[in-house]
Write a protein that holds these residues in place. Structure first.
Motif, PDB file in Angstrom:
ATOM      1  N   GLN A  96      -2.015  -1.339   6.476  1.00 41.68           N
ATOM      2  CA  GLN A  96      -1.300   0.127   7.070  1.00 41.68           C
ATOM      3  C   GLN A  96      -0.614   0.407   6.047  1.00 41.68           C
ATOM      4  OE1 GLN A  96       0.476  -0.544  10.485  1.00 41.68           O
ATOM      5  NE2 GLN A  96      -0.086  -2.283  11.219  1.00 41.68           N
ATOM      6  N   ASN A  97      -0.930   1.908   6.405  1.00 40.17           N
ATOM      7  CA  ASN A  97       0.500   2.600   4.977  1.00 40.17           C
ATOM      8  C   ASN A  97       1.806   1.887   4.759  1.00 40.17           C
ATOM      9  OD1 ASN A  97      -1.353   5.408   6.115  1.00 40.17           O
ATOM     10  ND2 ASN A  97      -1.131   4.841   3.437  1.00 40.17           N
ATOM     11  N   ARG A 136       0.931  -1.130  -0.147  1.00 37.72           N
ATOM     12  CA  ARG A 136       0.091  -0.016  -0.413  1.00 37.72           C
ATOM     13  C   ARG A 136       0.727   1.310   0.168  1.00 37.72           C
ATOM     14  NH1 ARG A 136      -3.163   2.547   5.141  1.00 37.72           N
ATOM     15  NH2 ARG A 136      -4.713   4.353   3.310  1.00 37.72           N
ATOM     16  N   HIS A 143      -3.745   1.318  -3.269  1.00 34.29           N
ATOM     17  CA  HIS A 143      -4.001   1.084  -1.921  1.00 34.29           C
ATOM     18  C   HIS A 143      -5.294   0.074  -1.353  1.00 34.29           C
ATOM     19  CE1 HIS A 143      -3.587   4.827  -4.280  1.00 34.29           C
ATOM     20  NE2 HIS A 143      -3.436   4.569  -5.607  1.00 34.29           N
ATOM     21  N   GLU A 154      -7.311   3.611  -6.737  1.00 35.68           N
ATOM     22  CA  GLU A 154      -8.404   3.365  -5.884  1.00 35.68           C
ATOM     23  C   GLU A 154      -9.702   3.128  -5.656  1.00 35.68           C
ATOM     24  OE1 GLU A 154      -9.343   1.951  -2.895  1.00 35.68           O
ATOM     25  OE2 GLU A 154      -7.968   2.783  -1.216  1.00 35.68           O
ATOM     26  N   GLN A 198       1.826   6.887   4.009  1.00 36.45           N
ATOM     27  CA  GLN A 198       1.355   7.924   4.103  1.00 36.45           C
ATOM     28  C   GLN A 198       0.939   9.890   3.655  1.00 36.45           C
ATOM     29  OE1 GLN A 198       1.629  10.872   8.079  1.00 36.45           O
ATOM     30  NE2 GLN A 198      -0.675   8.836   8.701  1.00 36.45           N
ATOM     31  N   THR A 199      -0.193  10.219   3.405  1.00 32.89           N
ATOM     32  CA  THR A 199      -0.062  11.011   3.074  1.00 32.89           C
ATOM     33  C   THR A 199      -1.089  12.145   3.718  1.00 32.89           C
ATOM     34  OG1 THR A 199      -3.169  11.051   2.471  1.00 32.89           O
ATOM     35  CG2 THR A 199      -0.852  10.528   0.832  1.00 32.89           C
ATOM     36  N   ASN A 209      -4.715  10.451   4.997  1.00 31.99           N
ATOM     37  CA  ASN A 209      -4.710   9.677   5.579  1.00 31.99           C
ATOM     38  C   ASN A 209      -4.645  10.323   6.874  1.00 31.99           C
ATOM     39  OD1 ASN A 209      -2.640   8.007   3.334  1.00 31.99           O
ATOM     40  ND2 ASN A 209      -4.641   7.552   4.051  1.00 31.99           N
ATOM     41  N   GLN A 269     -10.135   9.358   1.308  1.00 32.50           N
ATOM     42  CA  GLN A 269      -9.168   9.427  -0.057  1.00 32.50           C
ATOM     43  C   GLN A 269      -9.806   8.066  -1.499  1.00 32.50           C
ATOM     44  OE1 GLN A 269      -4.674  10.554  -0.387  1.00 32.50           O
ATOM     45  NE2 GLN A 269      -5.220   8.693   1.546  1.00 32.50           N
TER      46      GLN A 269
END
Length: 208
Positions: free
Chosen positions: A178-179, A10, A153, A84, A13-14, A17, A23
């Motif tokens: 998780q990210n 995945r 994603h 996504e 992080q953004t 998030n 998103q």
């Protein structure tokens, strides 16, 4: 017997998030500082794996998460099928208590097997699976690519793993994420086996 090794991660992080903002395929956000650190940590751990190809979605956060591998000159393809899920009218907005209730009902409906139900203005798991199948068929038609890295994603990853491992889509929430987590799969030509499940050992030195 030749085994195809598939590494599925995945994106990192953004800020969305971090802020609890929805998103989806229509939100093209970038990694934040922690996300870039997560991508760097994954690269340092797996840089010596002889990847034949890197596949990503068309979204920036996916591509940025594997930039270290792309800088090595590994061939790269973007596929919209890996994007996504389209979360519809709620993309780009912070989840409110009312929307939490809506999402809870929707996810519960999916878990009960009604995976053809679209979120308001968006996609259903069945629609995502259909566009992913085009990518899966393409990837598996290339035996010369014996070790591949896929960056995508969270919800889309759950749907893809369900397809590859032959789980009904109603079971997709069994696949945690998780990210910058990793799922590592082996493909024998007839079936997939899981070697690593939501692995984040490469992130252990980062502050989350």
């Amino acid at each position: 017997m030749s085994i195809k090794k598939i590494y599925i991660i995945r994106h990192g992080q953004t800020d969305f998030n971090l802020q609890g903002i929805v998103q989806g395929s229509g939100v093209d956000s970038s990694l934040n500082e922690l996300g870039r650190s997560q991508a760097a940590a994954f690269y340092e751990k797996y840089r010596d794996i002889p990847f034949s190809k890197v596949y990503t979605s068309t979204l920036k956060r996916s591509i940025q998460s594997v930039q270290g591998f792309l800088d090595l000159g590994i061939p790269h393809e973007q596929h919209a099928g890996l994007n996504e899920i389209n979360w519809g009218t709620r993309e780009g907005s912070r989840i409110t208590p009312e929307e939490d209730a809506y999402y809870h009902r929707l996810l519960q409906t999916w878990c009960e097997g009604e995976t053809s139900l679209c979120i308001e203005g968006g996609e259903s798991p069945d629609l995502v699976a259909a566009r992913q199948k085009v990518f899966v068929d393409l990837m598996l038609s290339r035996p010369e690519e014996d070790t591949v890295l896929i960056c995508m994603h969270g919800r889309a990853m759950r749907i893809l793993l369900s397809q590859l491992l032959r789980y009904p889509l109603r079971c997709m929430d069994q696949f945690e994420h998780q990210n910058l987590c990793l799922y590592q799969l082996d493909y024998t030509g007839s079936m997939f086996t899981v070697k690593k499940y939501c692995d984040v050992a490469h992130l252990q030195d980062l502050t989350v």
